[in-house]
Design an enzyme around this catalytic site. Structure first.
Site, short mmCIF file in Angstrom:
data_model
loop_
_atom_site.label_atom_id
_atom_site.label_comp_id
_atom_site.label_asym_id
_atom_site.label_seq_id
_atom_site.Cartn_x
_atom_site.Cartn_y
_atom_site.Cartn_z
CG LEU A 48 18.13 -36.04 15.28
CD1 LEU A 48 18.20 -35.34 13.93
CD2 LEU A 48 18.20 -35.02 16.41
CG HIS A 169 26.34 -49.61 21.11
ND1 HIS A 169 25.48 -48.77 21.74
CD2 HIS A 169 26.44 -50.70 21.92
CE1 HIS A 169 25.05 -49.31 22.87
NE2 HIS A 169 25.62 -50.49 23.00
CG HIS A 222 28.55 -44.62 23.52
ND1 HIS A 222 28.99 -45.91 23.32
CD2 HIS A 222 27.30 -44.56 23.01
CE1 HIS A 222 28.04 -46.59 22.71
NE2 HIS A 222 27.01 -45.81 22.51
CG ASP A 295 24.64 -41.92 23.27
OD1 ASP A 295 23.80 -42.02 22.35
OD2 ASP A 295 24.79 -42.80 24.15
CG HIS A 299 14.54 -42.16 26.44
ND1 HIS A 299 14.04 -43.03 25.49
CD2 HIS A 299 15.86 -42.44 26.54
CE1 HIS A 299 15.03 -43.80 25.05
NE2 HIS A 299 16.14 -43.45 25.66
ZN LIG Z 1 25.33 -46.47 21.59
#
Ligand SMILES: [Zn+2]
Length: 416
Positions: A48, A169, A222, A295, A299
């Site tokens: 966010l 991750h 992910h 995910d 940007h």
């Molecule tokens: Zn990540």
């Protein structure tokens, strides 16, 4: 459920689901003829950008973007500036979302995920008890991996008493160093530095052994490689508490999308080979990867417009996830719509031990109404998100969210 029913909502909860429910006088009725009424979607992996990069996204715009995509709960990642590594920062994210909701400007519910290490620096574990008390639903250093195996071990031991998972991750920073896309023939042709599959797979393998050692729950974010899918499959057979998520883009796209130095296809982990794409997709279909997560990584346009090497990783995903998944999985007949919804609502709720993902009487009235057959064209200019960085711009997709209801309150209505 796959029938024509009425859903009666009272005081933010589902009171009854049946045929011909006669609601009391004065209760507003929403005609859902021809629409699917499903439990609200849940995304356990969203960025966010607030605090610190409000020009990319805020808690308000991110939550509204989520509601426009049919999500009623999103998990906010802690890699903000400053990061969510203390109770005040965690509480701020939760309260900010609630404040906007009270002002009629709310979207999906926002659950903060706390940093696993102070400053996301990977050295010192955060004070997990205080963070959970402030509302944290999990811990992660996402954006970075939790690299130190001893820290990972302690996290997996310590989080168990709070009943929360460690989100990982999975990336070996030494193997991925300098990489900007998948390692392989396309990277070679483009003259770009690659990130090998082993960067992900070696960390997943290590974490599986640490989860086995400790009994803790590690959730791999992910998942992008066939090797990681296979490792998780084998770990499930041994009863290890490891779970995984598949992102719509890793199921829909390959490294080919990067050709032309398209920065909107630059993400981490990168888009992989066709064999990897198939494996991730099949992993979700088989339930090896339990849930879909976007995910969502906003940007600013100008930052993404840089040269490929310098552009930031990440794409937005909340407003395209449902339609992209329908197109990739349901339309070709590989996953029934009912099962896709399960992977996007019931499964993440069950996996993470949170409310949601059900229409059972007594449960929270978090609902999504969508037309599974309506075709539309993705136009990033129409996103509720502050950012537009998507590789799906111009795509013809199927499946349109019409209304999203959070706690009995409409937080998104098409055209509204
Ligand atoms: Zn990540």
């Amino acid at each position: 459920m796959d029938e024509v029913r009425d859903v009666l909502v009272r005081d933010g909860r589902i009171e009854a689901v049946a045929r011909g429910v006669a609601g009391p006088e004065g209760i507003p009725r929403i005609d859902a003829q021809g629409l699917v009424v499903a439990p609200g979607l849940i995304d356990v992996h969203v960025h966010l950008r607030e605090p610190g990069a409000e020009h990319k996204e805020t808690i308000r715009t991110g939550a509204r973007s989520a509601a426009a995509g049919g999500f009623t709960t999103i998990w906010a990642m802690p890699n903000t500036d400053p990061p969510l590594d203390d109770p005040a920062a965690v509480g701020f994210v939760r309260e900010e979302a609630r404040r906007w909701a009270r002002q009629g400007e709310g979207g999906a519910r926002v659950s903060p995920v706390a940093a696993a290490s102070l400053g996301l620096a990977g050295r010192q574990m955060t004070e997990i008890g205080g963070l959970v008390e402030a509302g944290a639903v999990a811990v992660t250093d996402d954006g970075h991996p939790i690299h130190d195996p001893a820290l990972m071990r302690r996290l997996l031991e310590y989080t168990q008493s709070f009943g929360i998972p460690v989100l990982q991750h999975a990336e070996d920073m030494a193997l991925s160093a300098g990489g900007v896309m998948n390692e392989g023939a396309v990277a070679t042709a483009l003259g770009l530095r690659g990130i090998p599959n082993a960067s992900e797979a070696t960390v997943v393998a290590r974490d599986i052994y640490l989860a086995e050692l400790t009994g803790g729950h590690v959730h791999v974010q992910h998942v992008s490689t066939r090797e990681a899918v296979e490792l998780i499959r084998l770990a499930h057979e041994r009863g290890v508490r490891v779970s995984g998520e598949a992102s719509p883009h890793h199921m829909a796209l390959t490294e080919e999308a990067v050709r032309g130095y398209r920065t909107e296809a630059k993400m981490n982990p990168p888009l992989r080979s066709e064999a990897d794409r198939r494996a991730v997709r099949q992993g979700l279909i088989d339930g090896v990867l339990e849930c879909v997560a976007t995910d969502h990584a906003p940007h600013h346009y100008e930052e993404k417009e840089r040269e490929f090497d310098d552009a930031p990783f990440g794409i937005v995903g909340l407003e395209t996830a449902l339609a992209v998944c329908i197109g990739e999985l349901v339309t070709p007949g590989d996953l029934p719509l009912f099962d896709l919804i399960e992977r996007m609502s019931a499964a993440p709720a069950r996996l993470m031990g949170i409310e949601g993902g059900t229409l059972r009487p007594g449960s929270r009235a978090d609902l999504v109404l969508f037309d599974p057959e309506e075709a539309w064209t993705v136009d990033p200019a129409n996103f509720r998100s502050k950012s537009r960085n998507t590789p799906f711009g111009g795509w013809e997709v199927t499946g349109r969210v019409k209304r999203t209801i959070v706690g009995g309150e409409t937080r998104y209505a098409e055209g509204g």
